[in-house]
Design an enzyme around this catalytic site. Structure first.
Site, PDB file in Angstrom:
ATOM      1  N   HIS A 197       0.713  -1.168   0.015  1.00 42.60           N
ATOM      2  CA  HIS A 197      -0.103  -0.021  -0.035  1.00 42.60           C
ATOM      3  C   HIS A 197       0.826   1.349  -0.030  1.00 42.60           C
ATOM      4  O   HIS A 197       0.741   2.340   0.822  1.00 42.60           O
ATOM      5  CB  HIS A 197      -0.977  -0.178   1.018  1.00 42.60           C
ATOM      6  N   GLU A 214      -2.477  -0.882  -5.996  1.00 44.09           N
ATOM      7  CA  GLU A 214      -2.479  -2.192  -5.099  1.00 44.09           C
ATOM      8  C   GLU A 214      -2.793  -3.224  -5.702  1.00 44.09           C
ATOM      9  O   GLU A 214      -4.193  -3.738  -5.908  1.00 44.09           O
ATOM     10  CB  GLU A 214      -3.525  -1.642  -3.798  1.00 44.09           C
TER      11      GLU A 214
END
Length: 340
Positions: free
Chosen positions: A179, A305
């Site tokens: 992330h 992501e």
């Protein structure tokens, strides 16, 4: 290649370590064993000036207090599981509801808040840090004792890779991601940054960002990054699209095309610094996140992501996310940097 290890802070009486990997080209990556966090990626532009390519915090307490998963490894399950529940082999599992009415990024005891065990390896043309942890049966409501390894490697080709493997003693859904909040530009917003995502559709979602099970064709919509395009150009596109307007920005799962492993699934380029990043992954989905485009704070970076699809444990039409005893989950994410 060398790895420099320093103490970044202390958590519950244990030292939190920072591992700085440096290659022959002036690129460096700093990792934390807290959350498996990418704290820094510094890459030289064509003039040799170092550009900070991810958002970072200065102190461990900043990361502890951070609600936005900044730079962290996310698990056991990246993104949302609807209404904090799923049924597997006739058993209903109840999970943490930490994303409004849904389970988000593994719940309250997610990997992003864990202190991982770390080991290092230095080779002539690469340097690696392996992080390991065990998530006990029932943690966050998930079944199975899950053993996880996350291995980061930096090489002299300016590639940072993350290979994650996991095994379990009970069948369980697994989806890990990284992330990082990327900032390849010197500008304070990502609007002028160019983006390409090799996908023809995104998963449709309701107002709570939970997938409906349907797919939306990106062609002609704000989601169409089939060629390198300024993010602001697509974000401000008129007419817009109801799925985009529901979020007020980008927080959507792209259905990646399966193709040759040497072709990137996404490319990011900042014209002012001349730095580009190609992303390669073995995972089927890619969440594009910039937050609400009405929020300057979130527009300051861009998240890509790689993941299994959101709510796949409840959506049998989505790619399988379940791992059984005797199987090994494996995923790969690779970031390749260049400057011109």
């Amino acid at each position: 290649m060398k790895i420099n290890v320093s103490t970044f802070g202390e958590l519950n009486g244990e030292a939190v370590k920072a591992f700085t990997l440096s290659n022959a080209n002036g690129m460096s990556v700093t990792l934390l064993n807290y959350g498996g966090i990418i704290k820094e990626i510094n890459f030289p532009n064509a003039e040799g000036d170092l550009i900070s390519c991810v958002q970072t915090f200065e102190t461990l307490q900043d990361y502890i207090d951070d609600p936005s998963y900044r730079g962290a490894i996310v698990g056991r399950y990246a993104n949302r599981i609807g209404h904090g529940t799923f049924t597997l082999n006739g058993t209903q599992y109840t999970l943490d509801k930490n994303g409004s009415e849904h389970n988000l990024h593994g719940g309250l005891q997610g990997f992003h808040k864990k202190l991982w065990h770390a080991s290092t390896q230095e080779l002539a043309d690469s340097a690696s840090v392996s992080f390991t942890l065990t998530s006990p049966d029932g943690e966050g409501g998930f079944p199975g004792n899950v053993s996880v390894e996350a291995c980061y490697t930096l090489n002299n080709d300016n590639e940072l890779s993350l290979v994650m493997t996991a095994t379990t003693d009970k069948e369980t859904p697994l989806s890990f991601t990284q992330h990082a909040y990327f900032t390849l530009s010197n500008e304070t917003k990502v609007g002028n940054t160019l983006l390409h995502i090799d996908a023809e559709s995104v998963t449709d979602a309701d107002s709570s960002l939970l997938p409906t099970g349907e797919l939306v064709d990106v062609k002609g919509t704000p989601f169409d990054f089939s060629s390198l395009t300024e993010i602001a150009q697509k974000a401000n596109q008129q007419p817009s699209h109801p799925l985009y307007d529901r979020v007020g920005g980008y927080d959507h799962n792209y259905v990646l095309r399966r193709k040759d492993a040497n072709e990137p699934q996404a490319t990011v380029k900042a014209l002012d610094t001349g730095i580009s990043m190609e992303l390669f992954t073995t995972l089927p989905g890619l969440q594009l996140y910039t937050g609400s485009l009405t929020s300057d704070e979130q527009l300051g970076a861009l998240c890509l992501e790689p993941q299994h699809f959101p709510d796949a444990p409840n959506k049998p039409m989505f790619p399988n996310c379940f791992v059984k005893p005797g199987e090994t989950f494996k995923s790969s994410i690779r970031y390749k940097f260049s400057a011109q």
